[in-house]
Design an enzyme around this catalytic site. Structure first.
Site, PDB file in Angstrom:
ATOM      1  N   SER A  25     -42.720 -41.291 -58.818  1.00  0.00           N
ATOM      2  CA  SER A  25     -42.618 -40.888 -57.407  1.00  0.00           C
ATOM      3  C   SER A  25     -43.183 -39.482 -57.231  1.00  0.00           C
ATOM      4  CB  SER A  25     -41.137 -40.887 -57.002  1.00  0.00           C
ATOM      5  OG  SER A  25     -40.915 -40.126 -55.839  1.00  0.00           O
ATOM      6  N   TYR A  84     -32.255 -39.033 -56.650  1.00  0.00           N
ATOM      7  CA  TYR A  84     -33.529 -39.748 -56.778  1.00  0.00           C
ATOM      8  C   TYR A  84     -34.553 -38.884 -57.504  1.00  0.00           C
ATOM      9  CZ  TYR A  84     -37.573 -42.470 -55.093  1.00  0.00           C
ATOM     10  OH  TYR A  84     -38.718 -43.223 -54.988  1.00  0.00           O
TER      11      TYR A  84
HETATM   12  P1  NAP Z   1     -37.704 -51.346 -51.746  1.00  0.00           P
HETATM   13  O1  NAP Z   1     -38.517 -51.846 -50.619  1.00  0.00           O
HETATM   14  O2  NAP Z   1     -36.368 -50.752 -51.492  1.00  0.00           O
HETATM   15  O3  NAP Z   1     -37.567 -52.497 -52.880  1.00  0.00           O
HETATM   16  C1  NAP Z   1     -36.839 -52.201 -54.033  1.00  0.00           C
HETATM   17  C2  NAP Z   1     -36.705 -53.483 -54.825  1.00  0.00           C
HETATM   18  O4  NAP Z   1     -35.916 -53.219 -55.996  1.00  0.00           O
HETATM   19  C3  NAP Z   1     -36.010 -54.567 -54.044  1.00  0.00           C
HETATM   20  O5  NAP Z   1     -36.611 -55.818 -54.294  1.00  0.00           O
HETATM   21  C4  NAP Z   1     -34.601 -54.524 -54.624  1.00  0.00           C
HETATM   22  O6  NAP Z   1     -33.926 -55.743 -54.554  1.00  0.00           O
HETATM   23  C5  NAP Z   1     -34.895 -54.207 -56.064  1.00  0.00           C
HETATM   24  N1  NAP Z   1     -33.707 -53.706 -56.758  1.00  0.00           N
HETATM   25  C6  NAP Z   1     -32.955 -52.643 -56.419  1.00  0.00           C
HETATM   26  N2  NAP Z   1     -31.949 -52.505 -57.287  1.00  0.00           N
HETATM   27  C7  NAP Z   1     -32.064 -53.511 -58.186  1.00  0.00           C
HETATM   28  C8  NAP Z   1     -31.310 -53.908 -59.333  1.00  0.00           C
HETATM   29  N3  NAP Z   1     -30.227 -53.242 -59.717  1.00  0.00           N
HETATM   30  N4  NAP Z   1     -31.713 -54.994 -60.020  1.00  0.00           N
HETATM   31  C9  NAP Z   1     -32.804 -55.693 -59.620  1.00  0.00           C
HETATM   32  N5  NAP Z   1     -33.570 -55.374 -58.543  1.00  0.00           N
HETATM   33  C10 NAP Z   1     -33.187 -54.282 -57.848  1.00  0.00           C
HETATM   34  O7  NAP Z   1     -38.526 -50.216 -52.520  1.00  0.00           O
HETATM   35  P2  NAP Z   1     -40.086 -49.916 -52.589  1.00  0.00           P
HETATM   36  O8  NAP Z   1     -40.432 -48.942 -51.544  1.00  0.00           O
HETATM   37  O9  NAP Z   1     -40.848 -51.193 -52.699  1.00  0.00           O
HETATM   38  O10 NAP Z   1     -40.113 -49.133 -53.977  1.00  0.00           O
HETATM   39  C11 NAP Z   1     -40.314 -49.805 -55.207  1.00  0.00           C
HETATM   40  C12 NAP Z   1     -40.320 -48.743 -56.274  1.00  0.00           C
HETATM   41  O11 NAP Z   1     -41.266 -47.729 -55.915  1.00  0.00           O
HETATM   42  C13 NAP Z   1     -38.985 -48.018 -56.418  1.00  0.00           C
HETATM   43  O12 NAP Z   1     -38.787 -47.667 -57.784  1.00  0.00           O
HETATM   44  C14 NAP Z   1     -39.189 -46.740 -55.588  1.00  0.00           C
HETATM   45  O13 NAP Z   1     -38.349 -45.690 -56.035  1.00  0.00           O
HETATM   46  C15 NAP Z   1     -40.623 -46.450 -55.878  1.00  0.00           C
HETATM   47  N6  NAP Z   1     -41.319 -45.614 -54.906  1.00  0.00           N
HETATM   48  C16 NAP Z   1     -41.347 -45.972 -53.580  1.00  0.00           C
HETATM   49  C17 NAP Z   1     -42.091 -45.172 -52.700  1.00  0.00           C
HETATM   50  C18 NAP Z   1     -42.211 -45.466 -51.232  1.00  0.00           C
HETATM   51  O14 NAP Z   1     -42.690 -44.571 -50.497  1.00  0.00           O
HETATM   52  N7  NAP Z   1     -41.816 -46.646 -50.760  1.00  0.00           N
HETATM   53  C19 NAP Z   1     -42.782 -44.071 -53.178  1.00  0.00           C
HETATM   54  C20 NAP Z   1     -42.685 -43.737 -54.537  1.00  0.00           C
HETATM   55  C21 NAP Z   1     -41.960 -44.534 -55.383  1.00  0.00           C
HETATM   56  P3  NAP Z   1     -32.863 -56.042 -53.383  1.00  0.00           P
HETATM   57  O15 NAP Z   1     -33.655 -56.631 -52.270  1.00  0.00           O
HETATM   58  O16 NAP Z   1     -31.885 -56.994 -53.998  1.00  0.00           O
HETATM   59  O17 NAP Z   1     -32.218 -54.734 -53.002  1.00  0.00           O
HETATM   60  C1  GCO Z   2     -38.018 -39.733 -49.429  1.00  0.00           C
HETATM   61  C2  GCO Z   2     -38.875 -40.918 -49.759  1.00  0.00           C
HETATM   62  C3  GCO Z   2     -39.636 -40.665 -51.024  1.00  0.00           C
HETATM   63  C4  GCO Z   2     -40.450 -41.874 -51.386  1.00  0.00           C
HETATM   64  C5  GCO Z   2     -41.230 -41.653 -52.619  1.00  0.00           C
HETATM   65  C6  GCO Z   2     -42.226 -40.559 -52.495  1.00  0.00           C
HETATM   66  O1  GCO Z   2     -36.897 -39.934 -48.947  1.00  0.00           O
HETATM   67  O2  GCO Z   2     -38.512 -38.625 -49.658  1.00  0.00           O
HETATM   68  O3  GCO Z   2     -38.090 -42.083 -49.875  1.00  0.00           O
HETATM   69  O4  GCO Z   2     -38.757 -40.343 -52.060  1.00  0.00           O
HETATM   70  O5  GCO Z   2     -39.640 -42.973 -51.580  1.00  0.00           O
HETATM   71  O6  GCO Z   2     -40.424 -41.521 -53.733  1.00  0.00           O
HETATM   72  O7  GCO Z   2     -43.062 -40.609 -53.632  1.00  0.00           O
END
Ligand code: NAP
Ligand code: GCO
Length: 267
Positions: free
Chosen positions: A148, A161
């Site tokens: 992230s 986080y």
């Molecule tokens: P999201 O839309 O919240 O999806 C997260 C997924 O993880 C969901 O399918 C959720 O399942 C699953 N999950 C959560 N806890 C779990 C567990 N204990 N066991 C199995 N599955 C679990 O998140 P996203 O935005 O796609 O993010 C995916 C990854 O990218 C995460 O690691 C997040 O931290 C990272 N990330 C996101 C962003 C962003 O801007 N979106 C940026 C940087 C990094 P459920 O539906 O059952 O909850």
């Molecule tokens: C926040 C956002 C971010 C993104 C991502 C950025 O609240 O700042 O959720 O943390 O999820 O991790 O890279």
């Protein structure tokens, strides 16, 4: 030198993408499938797994869905054995599953902090630990940890986080260090701000129809002047899952539209 198309070919490879029913995980799985990989995903409820199977089928992807919580070490061990018996040995692991809790640190309970650490840091350790011995036995493998911006930067309300994602960057480097000699490449992808359910609260329209203040903030902080789409992560994931990255190890590839390089647009 022309880039051989075979460098990015995942035919014959099996990829486990955790928490890939929707969002970033689903987009990464689609890209890996398009490159030829067999897709395996998991979720915590059978309803979600079924929803995921339908979503992959709608994309023409014959994915395999499994029910397990990535924080449950025993369930993960059983699931890995089952997957490798029923589908195939896991060549590529994408530790994608993750949660966030946006709470000012002094208001966050220790239990809430532990919950985030458990999913975002302990679980990647648990799943990688279950899969690495098989990768060693088979002569190598690929591990991609979804880090992230918060692997590098802090901000208000995301202490747990950021601690988890900072730790995940170092876990990535340590797996690379400890298992590189077994032809295992472990790298991270650091998405910027991506439009998924996880960030939906940061993009909600205001009562007067204006953009959320955080939405405007991110647009000003991003040279690309837009939020990322989950599909923006597909190519980087194929690169780190394929032979094209066989000498890339311990690296976090930031896919952020330039946020980390930019001071931000002058107001
Ligand atoms: P999201 O839309 O919240 O999806 C997260 C997924 O993880 C969901 O399918 C959720 O399942 C699953 N999950 C959560 N806890 C779990 C567990 N204990 N066991 C199995 N599955 C679990 O998140 P996203 O935005 O796609 O993010 C995916 C990854 O990218 C995460 O690691 C997040 O931290 C990272 N990330 C996101 C962003 C962003 O801007 N979106 C940026 C940087 C990094 P459920 O539906 O059952 O909850
Ligand atoms: C926040 C956002 C971010 C993104 C991502 C950025 O609240 O700042 O959720 O943390 O999820 O991790 O890279």
């Amino acid at each position: 030198m022309s880039t051989s198309p075979s460098l990015f070919d995942l035919e014959g490879k099996t990829a486990l993408v955790t928490g890939a029913v929707y969002g970033i995980g689903f987009a990464i799985a689609k890209a890996l499938a398009a490159a030829g990989a067999t897709i395996v995903f998991n979720d915590r409820t059978q309803e979600a797994v079924d929803r995921g199977l339908a979503a992959y089928e709608a994309e023409g992807i014959p994915a395999h869905g499994y029910l397990f919580d990535v924080t449950d070490e025993d369930a993960v061990a059983v699931a890995v054995r089952t997957i490798e018996a029923e589908v195939a040995p896991i060549d590529v692991l994408v530790n994608n599953a993750g949660i966030i809790k946006r709470v000012p640190m002094v208001d966050m309970s220790a239990d809430e902090f532990r919950q985030v650490i458990d999913v975002d840091l302990n679980a990647p350790f648990i799943v990688a630990k279950a899969i690495i011995p098989g990768m060693i036995a088979r002569g190598g493998g690929k591990i991609i940890n979804i880090c992230s911006m918060m692997s590098e930067l802090g901000r208000e309300t995301v202490s747990a986080y950021a601690a988890a994602k900072g730790g995940l960057k170092m876990l990535t480097r340590n797996i690379a260090s400890e298992y590189g000699e077994f032809n295992i490449q472990c790298n991270g992808i650091g998405p910027g701000y991506i439009a998924t359910p996880q960030t939906a609260p940061l993009r909600e329209k205001q009562p007067d129809g204006s953009r959320h203040p955080f939405d405007q903030f991110i647009i000003a902080k991003t040279p690309a002047a837009r939020w990322g789409d989950p599909s923006d992560l597909g190519g980087p994931a194929v690169f780190l899952a394929s032979a094209a990255s066989d000498f890339v190890n311990g690296h976090v590839l930031y896919v952020d539209g330039g946020i980390l390089a930019y001071i931000g647009k002058q107001p």
